[in-house]
Design a protein around this motif. Structure first.
Motif, PDB file in Angstrom:
ATOM      1  N   CYS A  55       0.857  -1.175   0.000  1.00  0.00           N
ATOM      2  CA  CYS A  55       0.000   0.000   0.000  1.00  0.00           C
ATOM      3  C   CYS A  55       0.898   1.232   0.000  1.00  0.00           C
ATOM      4  O   CYS A  55       1.973   1.227   0.596  1.00  0.00           O
ATOM      5  N   GLU A  56       0.445   2.270  -0.656  1.00  0.00           N
ATOM      6  CA  GLU A  56       1.218   3.511  -0.699  1.00  0.00           C
ATOM      7  C   GLU A  56       1.539   4.006   0.706  1.00  0.00           C
ATOM      8  O   GLU A  56       2.637   4.472   0.988  1.00  0.00           O
ATOM      9  N   GLU A  57       0.585   3.887   1.600  1.00  0.00           N
ATOM     10  CA  GLU A  57       0.762   4.336   2.987  1.00  0.00           C
ATOM     11  C   GLU A  57       1.931   3.614   3.668  1.00  0.00           C
ATOM     12  O   GLU A  57       2.656   4.202   4.473  1.00  0.00           O
ATOM     13  N   GLU A  58       2.137   2.347   3.347  1.00  0.00           N
ATOM     14  CA  GLU A  58       3.217   1.568   3.963  1.00  0.00           C
ATOM     15  C   GLU A  58       4.591   2.075   3.552  1.00  0.00           C
ATOM     16  O   GLU A  58       5.566   1.916   4.283  1.00  0.00           O
ATOM     17  N   LEU A  59       4.689   2.694   2.376  1.00  0.00           N
ATOM     18  CA  LEU A  59       5.980   3.175   1.877  1.00  0.00           C
ATOM     19  C   LEU A  59       6.252   4.640   2.230  1.00  0.00           C
ATOM     20  O   LEU A  59       7.291   5.168   1.899  1.00  0.00           O
ATOM     21  N   LYS A  60       5.336   5.283   2.919  1.00  0.00           N
ATOM     22  CA  LYS A  60       5.470   6.701   3.252  1.00  0.00           C
ATOM     23  C   LYS A  60       6.790   7.050   3.949  1.00  0.00           C
ATOM     24  O   LYS A  60       7.396   8.067   3.629  1.00  0.00           O
ATOM     25  N   PRO A  61       7.291   6.238   4.886  1.00  0.00           N
ATOM     26  CA  PRO A  61       8.584   6.567   5.515  1.00  0.00           C
ATOM     27  C   PRO A  61       9.769   6.566   4.542  1.00  0.00           C
ATOM     28  O   PRO A  61      10.845   7.035   4.890  1.00  0.00           O
ATOM     29  N   LEU A  62       9.582   6.063   3.331  1.00  0.00           N
ATOM     30  CA  LEU A  62      10.659   6.044   2.335  1.00  0.00           C
ATOM     31  C   LEU A  62      10.489   7.152   1.305  1.00  0.00           C
ATOM     32  O   LEU A  62      11.264   7.247   0.359  1.00  0.00           O
ATOM     33  N   GLU A  63       9.500   8.008   1.503  1.00  0.00           N
ATOM     34  CA  GLU A  63       9.197   9.074   0.557  1.00  0.00           C
ATOM     35  C   GLU A  63      10.411   9.964   0.315  1.00  0.00           C
ATOM     36  O   GLU A  63      11.111  10.353   1.249  1.00  0.00           O
ATOM     37  N   GLY A  64      10.678  10.245  -0.947  1.00  0.00           N
ATOM     38  CA  GLY A  64      11.790  11.104  -1.322  1.00  0.00           C
ATOM     39  C   GLY A  64      13.127  10.400  -1.457  1.00  0.00           C
ATOM     40  O   GLY A  64      14.105  10.992  -1.842  1.00  0.00           O
ATOM     41  N   LYS A  65      13.177   9.113  -1.160  1.00  0.00           N
ATOM     42  CA  LYS A  65      14.431   8.361  -1.266  1.00  0.00           C
ATOM     43  C   LYS A  65      14.509   7.650  -2.603  1.00  0.00           C
ATOM     44  O   LYS A  65      13.498   7.246  -3.163  1.00  0.00           O
ATOM     45  N   THR A  66      15.704   7.506  -3.121  1.00  0.00           N
ATOM     46  CA  THR A  66      15.933   6.716  -4.315  1.00  0.00           C
ATOM     47  C   THR A  66      16.523   5.388  -3.857  1.00  0.00           C
ATOM     48  O   THR A  66      17.651   5.345  -3.377  1.00  0.00           O
ATOM     49  N   LEU A  67      15.736   4.340  -3.972  1.00  0.00           N
ATOM     50  CA  LEU A  67      16.140   3.036  -3.451  1.00  0.00           C
ATOM     51  C   LEU A  67      16.054   1.961  -4.514  1.00  0.00           C
ATOM     52  O   LEU A  67      15.235   2.028  -5.420  1.00  0.00           O
ATOM     53  N   SER A  68      16.891   0.956  -4.358  1.00  0.00           N
ATOM     54  CA  SER A  68      16.750  -0.268  -5.134  1.00  0.00           C
ATOM     55  C   SER A  68      16.128  -1.297  -4.219  1.00  0.00           C
ATOM     56  O   SER A  68      16.537  -1.455  -3.066  1.00  0.00           O
TER      57      SER A  68
END
Length: 71
Positions: A55-68
């Motif tokens: 869910c988008e909400e679950e990824l909120k703490p990673l907002e703005g990061k570029t991750l693999s």
């Protein structure tokens, strides 16, 4: 279990660049808000877990990061 992601075990790990959580029986990505502060984090390996939906909400703490992501 997903408790390792929810409870802030990774807070204050400012130089953490790669997090390998493969094969940990993780079934959801409820990330603790302290993940926002992990500025060096570039890759997270979730392979061989039981995450079927995100869910988008679950990824909120990673907002703005570029991750693999792996897995």
């Amino acid at each position: 279990s997903s408790v390792v992601l929810r409870d802030g075990y990774f807070r204050n790990l400012n130089s953490l660049a790669r997090l390998d959580l493969s094969a940990n029986q993780i079934y959801s990505l409820r990330l603790h808000s302290s993940f926002q502060e992990l500025n060096s984090l570039k890759a997270i390996d979730f392979s061989f877990n039981e995450i079927f939906t995100l869910c988008e909400e679950e990824l909120k703490p990673l907002e703005g990061k570029t991750l693999s992501f792996f897995g």
